[in-house]
Design a protein around this motif. Structure first.
Motif, short mmCIF file in Angstrom:
data_model
loop_
_atom_site.label_atom_id
_atom_site.label_comp_id
_atom_site.label_asym_id
_atom_site.label_seq_id
_atom_site.Cartn_x
_atom_site.Cartn_y
_atom_site.Cartn_z
N LEU A 82 0.86 -1.25 0.01
CA LEU A 82 0.11 0.08 -0.14
C LEU A 82 1.03 1.39 0.03
O LEU A 82 0.26 2.39 -0.48
CB LEU A 82 -0.92 -0.02 1.38
CG LEU A 82 -2.04 -1.00 1.38
CD1 LEU A 82 -2.71 -0.95 2.60
CD2 LEU A 82 -3.02 -0.86 0.06
N ARG A 83 2.06 1.00 0.42
CA ARG A 83 3.00 2.48 0.57
C ARG A 83 3.29 2.64 -0.95
O ARG A 83 3.92 3.82 -1.22
CB ARG A 83 4.20 2.11 1.54
CG ARG A 83 3.98 2.09 2.83
CD ARG A 83 5.12 1.91 3.70
NE ARG A 83 4.79 1.90 5.03
CZ ARG A 83 4.53 1.21 5.94
NH1 ARG A 83 4.46 -0.19 5.42
NH2 ARG A 83 4.24 1.23 7.18
N VAL A 84 3.61 1.62 -1.78
CA VAL A 84 4.13 1.90 -3.11
C VAL A 84 3.07 2.26 -4.21
O VAL A 84 2.07 1.69 -4.21
CB VAL A 84 4.98 0.28 -3.61
CG1 VAL A 84 5.44 0.71 -4.85
CG2 VAL A 84 6.03 0.36 -2.46
N SER A 85 3.36 3.12 -5.05
CA SER A 85 2.59 3.50 -6.05
C SER A 85 1.94 2.56 -7.09
O SER A 85 2.82 1.36 -7.19
CB SER A 85 2.95 4.47 -6.98
OG SER A 85 3.05 5.66 -6.51
N PRO A 86 0.83 2.33 -7.43
CA PRO A 86 0.49 1.21 -8.58
C PRO A 86 1.28 1.27 -9.80
O PRO A 86 1.77 2.29 -10.33
CB PRO A 86 -1.04 1.53 -8.79
CG PRO A 86 -1.13 3.13 -8.38
CD PRO A 86 -0.09 3.18 -7.41
N ILE A 87 1.44 0.17 -10.48
CA ILE A 87 2.06 -0.07 -11.80
C ILE A 87 1.40 0.84 -12.58
O ILE A 87 0.22 0.34 -13.00
CB ILE A 87 2.60 -1.51 -12.13
CG1 ILE A 87 3.24 -2.32 -10.64
CG2 ILE A 87 3.59 -1.45 -13.09
CD1 ILE A 87 4.41 -1.56 -9.97
N CYS A 88 2.08 1.55 -13.42
CA CYS A 88 1.30 2.36 -14.71
C CYS A 88 1.15 1.22 -15.71
O CYS A 88 1.89 0.30 -15.84
CB CYS A 88 2.40 3.48 -15.01
SG CYS A 88 3.67 3.28 -15.91
N SER A 89 0.27 1.58 -16.76
CA SER A 89 -0.13 1.02 -17.78
C SER A 89 1.09 0.96 -18.84
O SER A 89 1.07 -0.23 -19.44
CB SER A 89 -1.23 1.58 -18.56
OG SER A 89 -1.08 2.97 -19.08
N ASP A 90 1.78 1.79 -18.84
CA ASP A 90 2.96 1.71 -19.67
C ASP A 90 3.83 0.46 -19.33
O ASP A 90 4.23 -0.48 -20.23
CB ASP A 90 3.94 2.85 -19.74
CG ASP A 90 3.39 4.02 -20.69
OD1 ASP A 90 2.49 3.57 -21.35
OD2 ASP A 90 3.83 5.15 -20.72
N LEU A 91 4.33 0.23 -17.97
CA LEU A 91 5.28 -0.67 -17.65
C LEU A 91 4.32 -2.13 -17.57
O LEU A 91 4.85 -3.16 -17.82
CB LEU A 91 5.70 -0.43 -16.45
CG LEU A 91 6.48 0.69 -16.25
CD1 LEU A 91 7.03 1.15 -14.93
CD2 LEU A 91 7.86 0.27 -17.06
N ARG A 92 3.02 -1.92 -17.21
CA ARG A 92 2.22 -3.41 -17.33
C ARG A 92 2.15 -3.78 -18.99
O ARG A 92 2.37 -5.17 -19.08
CB ARG A 92 0.91 -3.06 -16.79
CG ARG A 92 0.55 -3.02 -15.58
CD ARG A 92 -0.85 -2.55 -15.30
NE ARG A 92 -1.12 -2.62 -13.68
CZ ARG A 92 -1.45 -3.45 -13.19
NH1 ARG A 92 -1.29 -4.81 -13.48
NH2 ARG A 92 -1.73 -3.73 -11.58
N LYS A 93 2.06 -2.95 -19.74
CA LYS A 93 2.19 -3.37 -21.20
C LYS A 93 3.67 -3.94 -21.57
O LYS A 93 3.59 -5.00 -22.20
CB LYS A 93 1.63 -2.28 -22.30
CG LYS A 93 0.42 -1.80 -22.18
CD LYS A 93 -0.02 -0.34 -22.97
CE LYS A 93 -1.29 -0.13 -22.86
NZ LYS A 93 -1.56 1.30 -23.51
#
Length: 554
Positions: free
Chosen positions: A339-350
């Motif tokens: 919860l402390r870490v930002s969610p993974i963005c769409s660019d990196l998921r792709k």
């Protein structure tokens, strides 16, 4: 008969109670997961908004990197190739060192990466190398000096004799090294020539390379964005095609983070196999999860350079072991649920999905295809790293004063508000975290760390690697990470486990910022990480220069 009826009545009540309890647990879990998803969604858009606001300021201060001149095109080659050309007398060390120095002088006014230089001494040493080769050197002598005549730079926290060794701290602003750090000594002994030392955050402890002595280092792809830390100066020079060998270190992503933000390869080897003597004022005798490593434009440089600094323990890492991709079992995780870490963005998921698809196509059977993996330990990356840091011998508060006292977070915060503190906001935040926040429960952290470590070793011990997110997002604007101070934990958790990990570049996003992933293996299995990294380099193009470079046939 009454007893039987009574027993049956109790049994029915028990069953009913258990069903109700189970239903309540399920409802509770559903609600918690829903709240987490809503929280991560909120965090995602909040991060986007913060980056937008910070970009409004920094984009106006953006400067383009000068294109690589034809006379400097040799700097695009790998360190291994450069060493071979010098050995075969196809390239003069003096010419290579000259090109390196000239390129540094071109890009450093924009990057602010170099904190001290030894240009004249480096040129003198290069001429001596050329003379040695002209007089004739045996194959045995070349084997002892595999990087003879190749220039290198080192992060300033590695002591380089006679050069500034401030660690980015005002209390040490004039401090110079009396002798080389062990890793510097080994790289010199391999024939490489030190040219300059580069900028770091205070005591190597922040996600951005900025301090009160030398200021802020800028990202070659967008100078309004961070290079990461703590090896940010090294990564900036390497990506700007100015340093053939970049000597780094990593205790919480300090090699891999700048490698990711600057589009490079970076290897953090298994902890305990490289000496930290003379690095960050360490004696080298302390147990640590930190390792010495390198960033490079070429994956092929990582193994031979790491073998140099691993020295007598290099054979344990089996860096030169030949591994075939078909023999490696791939596991992957698309996200981190801390919860402390930002969610993974769409660019990196792709980017992750593309890698998994590529490796799936290489699989010889369904059984060997990439498989998802996750462990609850990844829900607590920062807490596990923070607890592990409490076991390190160094004291951040004391080192900030050059061991002449102990910095106090609350006092420094007050002084900062009136412009009187000697420390950056990032350093003060770390002081406050160390001094005011309660310690992580030791028994819980040790148990969870061991559970994660044992489970990953079990999964990977048959010859597997884990593909993990590199970060929540590509390099953010300067100072934006002050509002997300825990994001480095995606790298840091693998320091805690003391696993080797390679950072792999995967091209650029639509904004021209580097993408990438981590490839992680079990201890002493660097060869597996590197085999996957080499495959991905071929498939996805590897390093993409942040400026125009001359064509080889031009």
């Amino acid at each position: 008969m009454a007893t039987d009826k009574h027993s049956g009545s109790i049994s029915k009540k028990d069953k009913s109670g258990r069903r109700k309890s189970k239903t309540n647990r399920i409802c509770k879990d559903v609600m918690i997961n829903l709240l987490k998803k809503l929280f991560f969604l909120f965090r995602y858009y909040l991060d986007q908004f913060i980056d937008f606001l910070f970009s409004l300021y920094w984009d106006g201060k953006r400067h383009a990197l000068p294109d690589l001149e034809k006379k400097h095109a040799i700097l695009m080659e790998s360190a291994v190739t450069l060493a071979e050309k010098i050995r075969k007398n196809e390239l003069k060390s003096e010419d290579l060192v000259t090109a390196c120095i000239e390129r540094i002088k071109q890009v450093n006014p924009i990057l602010n990466a170099v904190t001290d230089e030894r240009y004249e001494e480096a040129l003198k040493e290069a001429r001596q190398v050329d003379k040695m080769i002209e007089n004739g050197l045996s194959e045995e002598e070349f084997k002892k000096k595999p990087f003879l005549g190749v220039p290198f730079t080192a992060k300033e926290s590695h002591a380089v004799k006679g050069m500034l060794h401030t660690l980015g701290v005002r209390a040490r602003k004039s401090a110079r090294a009396d002798e080389d750090a062990e890793c510097v000594r080994l790289v010199r002994a391999a024939g490489a020539i030190p040219v300059a030392v580069t900028n770091v955050p205070e005591i190597n402890k922040w996600q951005e390379t900025r301090n009160m002595v030398f200021g802020q280092t800028n990202n070659p792809y967008n100078t309004g964005h961070t290079t990461g830390g703590s090896s940010g100066g090294e990564a900036a020079l390497a990506a700007a095609i100015a340093s053939p060998i970049s000597l780094c270190s990593d205790i919480g992503g300090s090699t891999r983070m700048p490698a990711f933000f600057c589009g490079l390869f970076g290897l953090n080897p298994t902890a305990g196999h490289t000496s930290l003597k003379g690095s960050g004022l360490r004696s080298g005798a302390e147990p640590t999860m930190a390792s010495v490593g390198f960033v490079s434009k070429h994956c092929s440089d990582l193994a031979p350079l790491t073998a140099i600094v691993a020295d007598q323990q290099a054979h344990l890492l089996q860096l030169d072991r030949e591994v075939h991709l078909k023999d490696i079992q791939i596991y992957y995780m698309e996200t981190i649920k801390d919860l402390r870490v930002s969610p993974i963005c769409s660019d990196l998921r792709k980017a992750m999905n593309k890698v998994v698809s590529n490796l799936s196509a290489q699989a010889t059977s369904t059984a060997s295809a990439p498989k998802p993996y996750y462990h609850e330990g990844f829900d607590h990356c920062f807490s596990l790293w923070r607890h592990a840091m409490s076991r390190e011998a160094e004291s951040f508060a004391k080192l900030l004063t050059d061991n002449a006292g102990e910095a106090v977070g609350l006092l420094e915060l007050g002084k900062k508000l009136i412009g009187q503190s000697d420390y950056t906001v990032a350093a003060i935040l770390k002081l406050l975290d160390d001094q005011l926040m309660p310690p992580v429960p030791a028994a819980w952290a040790d148990e969870l760390t061991e559970s994660l470590r044992e489970d990953l070793i079990r999964v990977l011990c048959g010859g597997g690697v884990l593909l993990a997110p590199a970060a929540p997002a590509p390099a953010p604007p300067h100072a934006a990470l002050l509002l997300r101070p825990y994001n480095f934990a995606i790298w840091g958790v693998f320091n805690v486990l003391k696993f080797p990990a390679v950072q792999v570049p995967l091209g650029l996003n639509s904004e021209g910022l580097p993408l990438g992933i981590q490839v992680v293996a079990a201890p002493r299995q660097e060869a597996l990480c590197l085999a996957v990294a080499k495959h991905l380099e071929k498939q996805f193009g590897g390093f993409v220069p942040p400026c125009k470079v001359p064509q080889k046939d031009s």
